[in-house]
Scaffold this motif. Sequence first.
Motif, short mmCIF file in Angstrom:
data_model
loop_
_atom_site.label_atom_id
_atom_site.label_comp_id
_atom_site.label_asym_id
_atom_site.label_seq_id
_atom_site.Cartn_x
_atom_site.Cartn_y
_atom_site.Cartn_z
N PRO A 55 0.73 -1.24 -0.11
CA PRO A 55 0.01 -0.01 -0.07
C PRO A 55 0.87 1.46 0.12
O PRO A 55 0.19 2.40 -0.30
CB PRO A 55 -0.89 -0.11 1.26
N LEU A 56 2.07 1.19 0.43
CA LEU A 56 2.93 2.30 0.35
C LEU A 56 3.55 2.66 -1.08
O LEU A 56 4.49 3.43 -1.17
CB LEU A 56 4.07 2.39 1.43
N GLN A 57 3.40 1.34 -1.88
CA GLN A 57 4.00 1.68 -3.45
C GLN A 57 3.84 2.89 -3.82
O GLN A 57 2.88 3.43 -4.00
CB GLN A 57 3.42 0.73 -4.18
N PRO A 58 4.86 3.81 -4.12
CA PRO A 58 4.65 5.04 -4.87
C PRO A 58 3.90 4.86 -6.10
O PRO A 58 4.11 4.00 -7.07
CB PRO A 58 5.86 5.62 -5.23
N VAL A 59 2.82 5.62 -6.43
CA VAL A 59 1.97 5.72 -7.62
C VAL A 59 1.88 7.14 -7.98
O VAL A 59 1.41 8.10 -7.21
CB VAL A 59 0.60 5.20 -7.39
N TYR A 60 2.04 7.23 -9.43
CA TYR A 60 2.09 8.48 -10.02
C TYR A 60 1.27 8.51 -11.16
O TYR A 60 1.42 7.27 -12.11
CB TYR A 60 3.50 9.24 -10.53
N THR A 61 0.58 9.44 -11.49
CA THR A 61 -0.13 9.59 -12.86
C THR A 61 -0.10 10.74 -13.73
O THR A 61 -0.04 11.64 -12.59
CB THR A 61 -1.81 9.10 -12.91
N ASN A 62 0.05 10.92 -14.83
CA ASN A 62 0.22 12.27 -15.55
C ASN A 62 -0.92 12.78 -15.88
O ASN A 62 -1.14 13.63 -16.58
CB ASN A 62 1.16 11.95 -16.85
N SER A 63 -2.12 12.28 -15.73
CA SER A 63 -3.34 12.80 -16.26
C SER A 63 -4.46 12.48 -15.17
O SER A 63 -4.85 11.46 -14.40
CB SER A 63 -3.67 11.74 -17.24
N MET A 271 -1.97 12.92 -6.85
CA MET A 271 -1.45 11.81 -7.70
C MET A 271 -0.65 12.40 -8.89
O MET A 271 -0.24 11.52 -9.81
CB MET A 271 -2.46 11.00 -8.28
N ARG A 272 -0.28 13.46 -9.10
CA ARG A 272 0.21 14.02 -10.27
C ARG A 272 0.92 15.44 -9.83
O ARG A 272 0.61 16.30 -8.75
CB ARG A 272 -0.67 14.26 -11.45
N PHE A 273 1.78 15.65 -10.66
CA PHE A 273 2.29 17.21 -10.78
C PHE A 273 1.36 17.89 -11.93
O PHE A 273 0.30 17.82 -12.20
CB PHE A 273 3.68 17.12 -11.05
N GLY A 274 1.95 19.07 -12.35
CA GLY A 274 1.02 19.96 -13.33
C GLY A 274 0.69 19.25 -14.36
O GLY A 274 1.48 18.38 -15.03
N GLY A 275 -0.45 19.47 -14.93
CA GLY A 275 -1.10 18.78 -16.19
C GLY A 275 -0.20 18.86 -17.47
O GLY A 275 0.30 19.94 -17.41
N TRP A 276 -0.40 18.08 -18.29
CA TRP A 276 0.22 18.29 -19.51
C TRP A 276 1.77 18.17 -19.36
O TRP A 276 2.54 18.66 -20.15
CB TRP A 276 -0.06 19.51 -20.38
N CYS A 277 2.08 17.53 -18.34
CA CYS A 277 3.62 17.38 -18.05
C CYS A 277 4.33 18.76 -18.01
O CYS A 277 5.48 18.76 -18.77
CB CYS A 277 4.43 16.32 -18.89
N THR A 278 3.83 19.58 -17.87
CA THR A 278 4.29 21.11 -17.95
C THR A 278 5.34 21.66 -16.69
O THR A 278 6.32 21.73 -16.95
CB THR A 278 2.98 22.03 -17.90
N THR A 279 4.76 21.61 -15.52
CA THR A 279 5.65 22.25 -14.26
C THR A 279 6.63 21.22 -14.18
O THR A 279 7.82 21.62 -13.79
CB THR A 279 4.77 22.48 -13.17
#
Length: 393
Positions: A55-63, A271-279
């Motif tokens: 459950p502590l596995q890092p999960v990232y999504t770009n969208s 779950m993400r950073f800035g949209g469109w992989c911008t920031t």
Amino acid sequence: MILLDYPYTSDFLIETVVRNQFPVVATPEAKEILLGRNAKLISEKEAIAFIKANPLQPVYTNSENSIAWIQQNLKETSLPDKIETFKNKFRFRELIQEFYPDYFFKSASLIELRNLEISHFKFPFIIKPAVGFFSIAVHKVDSPEDWQGIVSKIEVQMEKTRSLYPKEVVSNTDFILEEYISGEEYAFDCYFDQNGNPVILNVLHHVFSSEYDVSDRVYYSSEEVISKLHQPILDFLHQIASKIDLRNFPLHIEIRETEPGKINPIEVNPMRFGGWCTTADLTWFAYGINSYEYFFHSKRPDWEKVFEKRKDKKYSLILLDNQSDVAQEDIAYFDFDAIAKDFEKPLHVRKVNMDKFGVFGFLFTETSKGNEKELDEILHSDLKKYMVLKVKN
């Protein structure tokens, strides 16, 4: 573990994923995005089992699109509830209420708006859907006299969504009415590490051309911006951490500085950073910090070292959108070479399909102190000078 989805995945993020062999959930969208790349794809079934067991596995999504996958497939984990805490603006305000005791906010359903008694509310205030799956129905209310007209506009706008969403969803939509937050606007990427400690990856100043401007044309980062807000932002993130357990959890947050050193959040995107992989991509072009690697490897920026060679510089993310009176169908192409020449040091030119996405692209730049005129000019430009029009027969 990474969930890749549309509308956009940058080449930089794809190259980072491939080089590090970060596991990517093999959704149909991810397989299309990574087609022909030597990426480490993990079946959806295997990914679900692994995340449930870790459950502590890092999960990232770009969208934002991938949130639906998480809500559908990871119900037995804490991720859906944490996402909902941030996506539901009213719920988030309740979470942090004790830190902003004088801040006014209220929830109301669509059918309650018409007869809502607002004379005692604090003006001006903002009304918007509590969950931002609509990009409409956001309004500023300056006085009680404006209310009925604004409610009429909202009802019309929501009616138009009935072809996109079930009637039950539209009718039961909750709205948040909240105090208008004045001050300079900023955005930042961050994450909470495996021990729940916050890490700031970048801070950007969102600049507007006037008090009526609501565009996303220019964001810039600099030593001054990061130094000024680093501690207030850390204090704010520690407040959040005292209310909700966040570990290996990324966020993109928009804030306003209401007084020197005092900030108030506008919106929190989980779950993400800035949209469109911008920031996140700008952080690499500007500072040599790969935000994706920093998150997965639990690294912290050494800002003192970063700014040793970046004194008196501004690093900007510029949205190239059409704010002119020229119709999209009349544009043959956008002259990216010409716009790049108008800047001191372009770092990266990102071209996108205008017909598909409604914007020409993005420009990442470095500007020396004293040369801010180039940023002011692009902030006020309708970009017509860079549009090459179709020849009419």
